[in-house]
Design an enzyme around this catalytic site. Structure first.
Site, short mmCIF file in Angstrom:
data_model
loop_
_atom_site.label_atom_id
_atom_site.label_comp_id
_atom_site.label_asym_id
_atom_site.label_seq_id
_atom_site.Cartn_x
_atom_site.Cartn_y
_atom_site.Cartn_z
N GLY A 18 0.87 -1.05 -0.13
CA GLY A 18 0.06 -0.09 -0.05
C GLY A 18 0.90 1.07 -0.17
O GLY A 18 1.90 1.19 0.41
N GLY A 21 -0.32 9.17 1.62
CA GLY A 21 0.27 10.56 1.46
C GLY A 21 1.52 10.53 2.27
O GLY A 21 2.35 11.32 1.73
N MET A 22 1.77 9.66 3.20
CA MET A 22 2.82 9.77 3.83
C MET A 22 4.02 8.83 3.74
O MET A 22 5.03 8.82 4.16
CB MET A 22 2.58 9.67 5.50
CG MET A 22 1.94 11.08 5.85
SD MET A 22 1.77 10.81 7.78
CE MET A 22 3.43 11.06 8.38
N GLU A 24 5.21 4.50 2.19
CA GLU A 24 4.45 3.03 1.76
C GLU A 24 4.51 2.09 2.95
O GLU A 24 5.03 2.46 4.01
CB GLU A 24 5.76 2.44 0.83
CG GLU A 24 5.92 3.23 -0.63
CD GLU A 24 7.21 2.97 -1.13
OE1 GLU A 24 7.04 2.82 -2.48
OE2 GLU A 24 8.05 2.09 -0.65
N ASP A 141 -8.55 11.74 10.38
CA ASP A 141 -8.28 11.36 8.65
C ASP A 141 -9.23 10.01 8.39
O ASP A 141 -8.72 9.05 7.81
CB ASP A 141 -7.00 11.10 8.48
CG ASP A 141 -6.90 10.94 6.88
OD1 ASP A 141 -7.69 11.66 6.05
OD2 ASP A 141 -5.74 10.53 6.45
#
Length: 612
Positions: A18, A21-22, A24, A141
Site C-alpha cells: 500500500g 500520502g505519508m 509506503e 483522517d
C-alpha cells in the site's frame, strides 16, 4: 527500498502492499519472532520541500507512532514497534487479513454494501472511536481506506497518521498544520477542519458519517471532481438524504447518517458511545425522524466572518486534489446559479438593477415552442388515459427541450418536470418521483416564492411521495408546513387547502395517531361537503378515510354506519357494480361481522347465568 532490505537487522521487507500520502506500507517478516508484520516507512521528503517542512513531516510520523502504540483495542490496529533506520522512519504494525472499505467498494463497482454490513461496520467503528476518544485521541483522517474489515468480520481503524491528542490543542498541534501540509481528505473532512477551527471528537463522527454515507449509497455525500467544490459542499450544502439514493435503507440509519453530517458539531451526537446507542435503539424501536433537512443557505452577498459561510476557504486548501473518490452512482451536478433571483415575470435583474423583458424568440424557436405546447398537451392526455409510463417519458422529454430553449428554471420547464414526477409516482417509482419533486420545489421556491400555489403544489406532492416511501414522519412535517402556507395564502376552505388537510389526516393514520387522524378527516369531510357538495369525489374520499380510521380504531358500530352511507352514495353515483361501490360494501360486511363477533364474546355463557 529493495525487497531484501532489512530494517534494524530485524524486519525484512518482502513486498509493498500500500501507498499513502505519508509513505509506503510493506509486508515484512519479523526475523526475531518469526511472524509476518506490516511496516510503514515514511517516504523521503520531496526535493522542493524545505528543511523545516521535512522536519515537521518527521515530527508528524513520530507523533503517530507514540499515539498509536498506546492504543489497545480490538477495533484499532496494533502497533508493535517504531523507530528510525538509516534516516528512514518506520512503524511496525500487525498484518491485517482483510480489505479496506475503499477496496470493498471498488470490488463491488461502487454498489452500496448490504444494510446489515453497513450497520455492523458502523457499530464496530463507533466502539473503536469511543475507546480512542476516551484516551484523548482524535483520528482526523477517517476514510474508507483507513477502515479495514478482516476476513472474520472484525473491523479495525488504521493509520493514526494525523491524530492529535485531544488535550493538546495548542501550539504543538498548530506546528503540525503548517501551510502546504493540509490534513485530511476532502471527501471526508469536517466543516471545522475546512474552516481551520478547533477540532475534537465530533470531527471524527462527521468523517464517519461521510464513510457510512458512501458504503450505504455507493457515493460520497459530496461527489464532485473539484476539491474546492467538495470542501464548499461540506461547509455550506445540506447533503441529499441517503434514502433518496437508496430507498431500502432503514429510516433510523438515514437519520443517524444525517445527524453525523450536521454542519455544527453540537448538532451531531455528542460522542461515539451515544452513536452506538442510537444505532442499537434504532434496530429495535421505530425512530421518530426529524423534519426535512433545511434548505441550503442562500449565497451571502459578502463574507460573514473569517471562516464563515461565503468566506474564502483557507489558503492551505488551494493545493488540494480530490484524491480517491467514488466514480459511480449519482452524476456530478454543477452548483446552481446563486446569483440574483428570478422575478415572477421570468426576467433577470441586470447590473443596473432593472428588469428587462426577455428578448422575443426567433421564428424557429417560436415554432418549436408552439410544438412543445402541443407535445405537453399530448402528454397530459396520456396521463388522463392512465398511460402513466408513456406520460412520464413524454413529460420528461418535453421538459428537457423546454430547458434547452427556455432555461432549467423557467416555469414551463418546471411544469413539465412536475408532471413527469406525478406520472412516475403513479407507476410506483416513488424514489425517482421524490427526487424530481425536490428539484422542482427548490426551483419554484427560487423563481415563484414560498407561497406561490405551484410551489406549494410541488411541496405537497413531495410530502405524498415521502409517505409512499414509508417516511411518514418526514411527510408529516412537510404536510404541516404546506398546510400552514395554504391557509395563509388561500384560506382554510380553499379546495387546495382541504386536499392538504386530507393528506395530513391520511398520514396521521399511517403514523398510528388514530384519534388525531379521525378528527382531521372528520372535520375535512364536513368542510368538503359544504364547499364541494356531499357527492363530490373529494368529499367521498375523505369520508372513506373517516371510515378507515374508525375501523382501525375498532369502533365497529361507527365504521359500519359510515361505510353503509358511503356505499349507498357510491351506488347512486357510480352504480352497484362499480369497484368503489363493491369495495365499500365489502368493508361494510367486514365491520358487520366484527361487530357481531364482538357482541357474541360479550354475551354471558349459560353456566354464568343465575336465576333472579
Amino acid at each position: 527500498m529493495a525487497e531484501s532490505k532489512v530494517i534494524q537487522g530485524r524486519y525484512r521487507l518482502l513486498e509493498p502492499i500500500g501507498r499513502g500520502g505519508m509513505g509506503e506500507v510493506w509486508r515484512a517478516r519479523d526475523e526475531s519472532l518469526g511472524r509476518q508484520v506490516a511496516v510503514k516507512c515514511l517516504k523521503p521528503p520531496a526535493p522542493h520541500l524545505d528543511p523545516e517542512a521535512a522536519r515537521v513531516l518527521r515530527e508528524r510520523f513520530r507523533r503517530e507512532a507514540r499515539v498509536a502504540a498506546g492504543l489497545q483495542h480490538r477495533g484499532v490496529t496494533v502497533v508493535h514497534d517504531f523507530g528510525e533506520s538509516d534516516g528512514v522512519l518506520f512503524l511496525v504494525m500487525e498484518l491485517l487479513d482483510g480489505r479496506d472499505l475503499g477496496r470493498l467498494l471498488d470490488e463491488a463497482e461502487h454498489r452500496p454494501l448490504p444494510v446489515a454490513d453497513v450497520l455492523d461496520i458502523a457499530e464496530q467503528v463507533a466502539a473503536a472511536l469511543d475507546y480512542t476518544h476516551r484516551q484523548g485521541v482524535v483520528h482526523r483522517d477517517l476514510k474508507p481506506a483507513n477502515i479495514v474489515r478482516l476476513t472474520d468480520g472484525t473491523v479495525k481503524i488504521c493509520d493514526f497518521g494525523i491524530a492529535r491528542l485531544g488535550e493538546d490543542p495548542g501550539a504543538g498541534a498548530s506546528r503540525l498544520t503548517t501551510t502546504g501540509l493540509a490534513l485530511g481528505t476532502p471527501h471526508y473532512m469536517s466543516p471545522e477542519q475546512i474552516g481551520g477551527t478547533d477540532v475534537d471528537q465530533r470531527s471524527d463522527l462527521y468523517s464517519l458519517g461521510c464513510v457510512l454515507y458512501e458504503i450505504a449509497t455507493g457515493v460520497p455525500p459530496f461527489d464532485l471532481g473539484d476539491p474546492w467544490a467538495i470542501l464548499l459542499g461540506h461547509r455550506d450544502t445540506v447533503p441529499v438524504p441517503p434514502r433518496e439514493q437508496r430507498p431500502d435503507l432503514p429510516d433510523y440509519l438515514d437519520r443517524v447518517i444525517l445527524e453525523l453530517l450536521a454542519k455544527q458539531p453540537d448538532q451531531r451526537p455528542p460522542d461515539a458511545r451515544e452513536l452506538e446507542r442510537r444505532i442499537s435503539v434504532g434496530r429495535t424501536t421505530p425512530p421518530y425522524l426529524p423534519a426535512l433537512a433545511p434548505e441550503p443557505p442562500d449565497a451571502p452577498s459578502a463574507p460573514t466572518g473569517e471562516n464563515g459561510p461565503g468566506s474564502p476557504l483557507p489558503s492551505w486548501t488551494r493545493g488540494m486534489t480530490p484524491g480517491h473518490r467514488a466514480a459511480g452512482g449519482r452524476p456530478v451536478v454543477p452548483p446552481s446559479d446563486t446569483g440574483v433571483p428570478l422575478s415572477d415575470r421570468w426576467t433577470r435583474v441586470d447590473a443596473h438593477g432593472t428588469r428587462p423583458e426577455p428578448p422575443a424568440p426567433g421564428p424557429a424557436a417560436a415554432r418549436e415552442l408552439t410544438a412543445l405546447t402541443g407535445r405537453h398537451e399530448s402528454a397530459v392526455g396520456l396521463a388522463r388515459d392512465g398511460r402513466w409510463s408513456e406520460a412520464a417519458e413524454a413529460h420528461r422529454t418535453v421538459g428537457a427541450d423546454r430547458a434547452r430553449l427556455l432555461g432549467a428554471d423557467h416555469p414551463d420547464t418546471l411544469t413539465s418536470r412536475h408532471e413527469a414526477a406525478a406520472a412516475l409516482a403513479r407507476t410506483g417509482r416513488a424514489a425517482e418521483a421524490l427526487r424530481v419533486y425536490r428539484q422542482v420545489a427548490d426551483a419554484r421556491l427560487r423563481v415563484l416564492g414560498p407561497d406561490h400555489p405551484e410551489t406549494l403544489a410541488t411541496r405537497q406532492e413531495t410530502a405524498a411521495a415521502l409517505g409512499r416511501l414509508g417516511r411518514h414522519h418526514d411527510a408529516h412535517q412537510l404536510h404541516t408546513a404546506v398546510l400552514a402556507a395554504r391557509e395563509r395564502a388561500a384560506g382554510p376552505d380553499h379546495p387546495d387547502t382541504l386536499r392538504c388537510r386530507h393528506d395530513l389526516a391520511v398520514n396521521l393514520a399511517r403514523l398510528g395517531r388514530l384519534e388525531e387522524a379521525y378528527r382531521a378527516a372528520y372535520e375535512t369531510a364536513v368542510v368538503r361537503a359544504r364547499v364541494l357538495g356531499p357527492l363530490h369525489a373529494d368529499t367521498l374520499a375523505t369520508r372513506a378515510e373517516v371510515a378507515h380510521v374508525l375501523r382501525r380504531s375498532a369502533r365497529w358500530a361507527e365504521a359500519l354506519e359510515t361505510y353503509g352511507e358511503l356505499a349507498a352514495i357510491r351506488e347512486r353515483a357510480l352504480g352497484p357494480d362499480h369497484p368503489d361501490t363493491r369495495a365499500a360494501r365489502a368493508d361494510e360486511a367486514r365491520c358487520r361481522e366484527r361487530l357481531a363477533e364482538q357482541e357474541r364474546t360479550a354475551e354471558p355463557h349459560p353456566e354464568e347465568t343465575h336465576p333472579s
